[in-house]
Design an enzyme around this catalytic site. Sequence first.
Site, PDB file in Angstrom:
ATOM      1  N   CYS A  63       0.863  -1.172   0.000  1.00  0.00           N
ATOM      2  CA  CYS A  63       0.000   0.000   0.000  1.00  0.00           C
ATOM      3  C   CYS A  63       0.905   1.229   0.000  1.00  0.00           C
ATOM      4  O   CYS A  63       1.821   1.327   0.826  1.00  0.00           O
ATOM      5  CB  CYS A  63      -0.897  -0.006   1.242  1.00  0.00           C
ATOM      6  SG  CYS A  63      -1.848   1.521   1.414  1.00  0.00           S
TER       7      CYS A  63
ATOM      8  N   ASP B  74      -0.109  -5.984   0.342  1.00  0.00           N
ATOM      9  CA  ASP B  74      -1.348  -6.363  -0.327  1.00  0.00           C
ATOM     10  C   ASP B  74      -1.051  -7.610  -1.145  1.00  0.00           C
ATOM     11  O   ASP B  74      -0.028  -7.693  -1.826  1.00  0.00           O
ATOM     12  CB  ASP B  74      -1.839  -5.246  -1.247  1.00  0.00           C
ATOM     13  CG  ASP B  74      -2.345  -4.040  -0.485  1.00  0.00           C
ATOM     14  OD1 ASP B  74      -3.109  -4.241   0.476  1.00  0.00           O
ATOM     15  OD2 ASP B  74      -1.982  -2.912  -0.844  1.00  0.00           O
TER      16      ASP B  74
ATOM     17  N   GLU C 170       8.688 -14.379 -21.714  1.00  0.00           N
ATOM     18  CA  GLU C 170       9.295 -15.575 -21.122  1.00  0.00           C
ATOM     19  C   GLU C 170       8.849 -15.639 -19.660  1.00  0.00           C
ATOM     20  O   GLU C 170       8.899 -14.650 -18.945  1.00  0.00           O
ATOM     21  CB  GLU C 170      10.823 -15.478 -21.252  1.00  0.00           C
ATOM     22  CG  GLU C 170      11.557 -16.766 -20.945  1.00  0.00           C
ATOM     23  CD  GLU C 170      11.720 -16.984 -19.463  1.00  0.00           C
ATOM     24  OE1 GLU C 170      11.467 -18.125 -19.022  1.00  0.00           O
ATOM     25  OE2 GLU C 170      12.086 -16.033 -18.750  1.00  0.00           O
ATOM     26  N   SER C 171       8.402 -16.811 -19.215  1.00  0.00           N
ATOM     27  CA  SER C 171       7.732 -16.926 -17.917  1.00  0.00           C
ATOM     28  C   SER C 171       8.631 -16.655 -16.716  1.00  0.00           C
ATOM     29  O   SER C 171       8.181 -16.084 -15.723  1.00  0.00           O
ATOM     30  CB  SER C 171       7.051 -18.289 -17.776  1.00  0.00           C
ATOM     31  OG  SER C 171       7.992 -19.327 -17.856  1.00  0.00           O
TER      32      SER C 171
END
Length: 165
Positions: A55, A62, A78-79
């Site tokens: 936050c 969060d 690309e992951s």
Amino acid sequence: MASENRESEGLTLLGNQGTVYSSDYDPTVLETFENKHAERDYMVTFRCPEFTTLCPITGQPDFATLYINYIPHIKMVESKSLKLYLFSFRNHGDFHEDVTNVILNDLVKLMEPKYIEVRGMFYPRGGISIYPFANWANPDFGYEGMAKGRMFEQLSDLDTGDGAR
């Protein structure tokens, strides 16, 4: 051999044992590779159940599950680089709506997809859950109508857990 192929495609993070985790927002970690099926439209979905940001007012964490759906054009994300990019938000302070739009903008700039959407399913804090949704359609591919429709259609996909839909 596989390592040489990754380097020739510009992928430096995949398989790298010396991975560095950025402590604040860092879009420079994002990498792409060539879409080998660019002649076909298809959807790629990422579900990121451990997304964390701060936050900007209180500094409290969060938590969210992020959903990223896109129809690739020439480049794909690309992951592992996406994982590191999302991790870089861990110490970054921004509102839920801003984070969702920043992620969308960074991925549009990176890949120039045919269509992309980002949904943040932020867990309740103070008794309120926030679910920002942002999308973008490349005007060259005719997905503008879908983008407009998805803005409210995605609400019917929500499982609120309280029986409301």
